[in-house]
Enzyme design. Structure first.
Site, PDB file in Angstrom:
ATOM      1  N   ASP A  13     -36.695  56.227 -22.639  1.00  0.00           N
ATOM      2  CA  ASP A  13     -37.528  55.222 -23.323  1.00  0.00           C
ATOM      3  C   ASP A  13     -38.744  54.805 -22.508  1.00  0.00           C
ATOM      4  O   ASP A  13     -39.206  53.671 -22.610  1.00  0.00           O
ATOM      5  CB  ASP A  13     -36.711  53.955 -23.666  1.00  0.00           C
ATOM      6  N   HIS A  41     -39.019  59.188 -30.842  1.00  0.00           N
ATOM      7  CA  HIS A  41     -40.310  58.617 -30.536  1.00  0.00           C
ATOM      8  C   HIS A  41     -40.998  58.234 -31.825  1.00  0.00           C
ATOM      9  O   HIS A  41     -40.770  58.828 -32.874  1.00  0.00           O
ATOM     10  CB  HIS A  41     -41.157  59.517 -29.641  1.00  0.00           C
ATOM     11  N   GLN A 224     -34.974  61.477 -22.871  1.00  0.00           N
ATOM     12  CA  GLN A 224     -34.240  60.682 -21.865  1.00  0.00           C
ATOM     13  C   GLN A 224     -35.003  60.683 -20.532  1.00  0.00           C
ATOM     14  O   GLN A 224     -36.218  60.834 -20.547  1.00  0.00           O
ATOM     15  CB  GLN A 224     -32.804  61.206 -21.701  1.00  0.00           C
TER      16      GLN A 224
HETATM   17  P1  IMP Z   1     -25.705  60.440 -25.403  1.00  0.00           P
HETATM   18  O1  IMP Z   1     -26.916  61.186 -24.955  1.00  0.00           O
HETATM   19  O2  IMP Z   1     -25.770  60.002 -26.834  1.00  0.00           O
HETATM   20  O3  IMP Z   1     -24.445  61.175 -25.071  1.00  0.00           O
HETATM   21  O4  IMP Z   1     -25.641  59.070 -24.565  1.00  0.00           O
HETATM   22  C1  IMP Z   1     -25.380  59.070 -23.165  1.00  0.00           C
HETATM   23  C2  IMP Z   1     -26.170  57.955 -22.473  1.00  0.00           C
HETATM   24  O5  IMP Z   1     -27.555  58.258 -22.542  1.00  0.00           O
HETATM   25  C3  IMP Z   1     -26.018  56.572 -23.115  1.00  0.00           C
HETATM   26  O6  IMP Z   1     -26.107  55.598 -22.093  1.00  0.00           O
HETATM   27  C4  IMP Z   1     -27.236  56.468 -24.011  1.00  0.00           C
HETATM   28  O7  IMP Z   1     -27.608  55.129 -24.250  1.00  0.00           O
HETATM   29  C5  IMP Z   1     -28.257  57.189 -23.157  1.00  0.00           C
HETATM   30  N1  IMP Z   1     -29.339  57.761 -23.977  1.00  0.00           N
HETATM   31  C6  IMP Z   1     -29.289  58.868 -24.735  1.00  0.00           C
HETATM   32  N2  IMP Z   1     -30.487  59.083 -25.323  1.00  0.00           N
HETATM   33  C7  IMP Z   1     -31.291  58.104 -24.914  1.00  0.00           C
HETATM   34  C8  IMP Z   1     -32.672  57.806 -25.151  1.00  0.00           C
HETATM   35  O8  IMP Z   1     -33.406  58.502 -25.863  1.00  0.00           O
HETATM   36  N3  IMP Z   1     -33.155  56.697 -24.531  1.00  0.00           N
HETATM   37  C9  IMP Z   1     -32.403  55.922 -23.716  1.00  0.00           C
HETATM   38  N4  IMP Z   1     -31.117  56.168 -23.457  1.00  0.00           N
HETATM   39  C10 IMP Z   1     -30.573  57.258 -24.039  1.00  0.00           C
END
Ligand code: IMP
Length: 428
Positions: A13, A41, A224
């Protein structure tokens, strides 16, 4: 060396979409290299605001080749939705190439993501529940379906999906007590989706190599951030993909020799969504001020999940670390405008652990949970920054803040953003 990589320098983010969007205007290829529809985004098309989750923002530029790279996990259902939305707005102007090596997120991955998280209880990671982890698990286990499979004769693809659903039903029912999926219905739906997506499937590494030979500028777009990287992040509170420059090159099959710039994108402060260590987190008034109320697209609420983000002061210990493991050549500092109005701003320059002062970041979450930040306090500025377009026009204390970041990291800050609009950008 015509490749520029955009890498998140924090926990995601960071405003990478805006920096990508800005640089996409002068690129012929924009390639996303990892993650799936967990990212998001915001793209502004006239008076419409669109949230893209998988398609790179280069799609708004006529002729731009938008690659969904082999390191991604792609949700066919939401990808088609994005394509349709873009088409209905007349914003599908570029070309899409979906790497045949990208893995498919299937309905059982999404169910498993939710079921596994629920079972973790207090140890919950706080995933986006988009099926990201379970899809990457299948990739590593060599049981996943890939985009290439969607180009098979429909009957073959249908049979593969049916078999995969039947196998996952055992896990869903017996281990997680979930209702099984209707294998035939899923197979029928996904065979239909595959027919729509098959024309986009191809070889990303080859297409990028050909574009490079023809003199193209190539932009690599990360999702990410490095602190969420599967290897270098705050494990286990991470995503399941490689968010670093190394991950980008591996995902897309590009030589490191092509890379000229690696832009680490960071906010002027720190945020995190989901669980995990966050040494500079501010739970009180400061955190709330940084977060905003959620009324604005600029406020700190997740693009994908709308969850309020955890907010805190800038952590330069972690930025020095992400700069090292991802070879940043420069930094882009976003959302500097959000810091206007603070009398004093704080920046973390070291951690204290008991008697010890740590100058380097550690990816050991257990240790990070225990450290307390050592801050440097800098004078704040009161003026709103949204209308400023030149570095020299920023208030002196805002300039000093940027220079402090440069000195602490040894990297130049080449881009500063001061609002959500494309033109609210200062280049140096
Ligand atoms: P996952 O990618 O859905 O498995 O989530 C794993 C971790 O990454 C969690 O803490 C999510 O909040 C974080 N996360 C995944 N995608 C994003 C993003 O686009 N922005 C911020 N955090 C993310």
């Amino acid at each position: 060396m015509p490749v520029t990589a955009i890498v998140g320098a924090q926990w995601g983010d960071e405003g990478k979409g805006k920096v990508t969007d800005y640089l996409a205007a002068s690129s012929q290829v924009v390639a996303r290299y990892q993650g799936g529809d967990n990212a998001g985004h915001t793209v502004v098309c006239g008076d419409k605001v669109l949230r893209l989750h998988q398609i790179p923002s280069g799609i708004l530029y006529p002729g731009c080749l938008c690659v969904l790279g082999g390191g991604m996990v792609v949700n066919p259902r939401s990808l088609i939705q994005e394509i349709e939305e873009l088409r209905s707005l007349g914003a599908f102007r570029g070309k899409v190439l979906l790497s045949g090596r990208a893995h498919l997120i299937m309905p059982y991955h999404i169910m498993l993501d939710g079921a596994v998280e629920a079972k973790r209880g207090d140890a919950m990671i706080g995933t986006t529940r988009r099926g990201i982890g379970p899809a990457y698990q299948d990739r590593a286990a060599r049981t996943g379906l890939r985009a290439y499979d969607m180009t098979l004769p429909p009957e073959q693809f249908r049979a593969r999906v049916e078999q995969a659903v039947r196998e996952k039903n055992v896990l869903l029912e017996r281990v997680y007590g979930q209702q099984p999926l209707d294998a035939e219905a899923v197979a029928a739906e996904y065979t239909g989706l595959a027919a729509q997506l098959a024309p986009f499937v191809g070889d990303d590494s080859l297409a990028i190599a050909e574009a490079l030979s023809a003199g193209a500028q190539v932009l690599l777009e990360g999702a990410q951030g490095v602190l969420l990287d599967i290897d270098h992040g705050t494990y286990p509170f991470v995503t399941s993909s490689s968010t670093t420059l190394g991950g980008a090159l591996g995902s897309l099959g590009i030589s490191y020799k092509e890379v000229q710039r690696v832009i680490g994108v960071m906010k002027a402060y720190q945020t995190r969504v989901g669980a995990g260590p966050f040494p500079t987190e501010q739970k009180g008034e400061v955190g709330e001020r940084l977060r905003g109320t959620g009324q604005n697209i600029w406020d700190e609420f997740g693009t994908t999940t709308r969850r309020p983000r955890r907010c805190g002061w800038l952590d330069l210990v972690s930025i020095r670390y992400t700069a090292r493991v991802s070879a940043f050549t420069e930094l882009a500092v976003t959302k500097l405008d959000v810091l206007s109005g603070f009398e004093r701003v704080r920046v973390c320059i070291a951690y204290r652990l008991g008697e010890k002062e740590l100058r380097s970041f550690t990816p050991q979450s257990d240790v990070l949970q225990q450290v307390s930040p050592v801050y440097e306090e800098l004078p704040g500025w009161q003026e709103p920054l949204g209308g400023i377009r030149r570095f020299e026009d920023l208030p002196g204390n805002a300039r000093a803040y940027i220079r402090f970041i440069e000195e602490a990291t040894g990297l130049p800050v080449s881009i500063i953003t001061v609002g959500p609009e494309r033109e609210q950008t200062i280049l140096r």
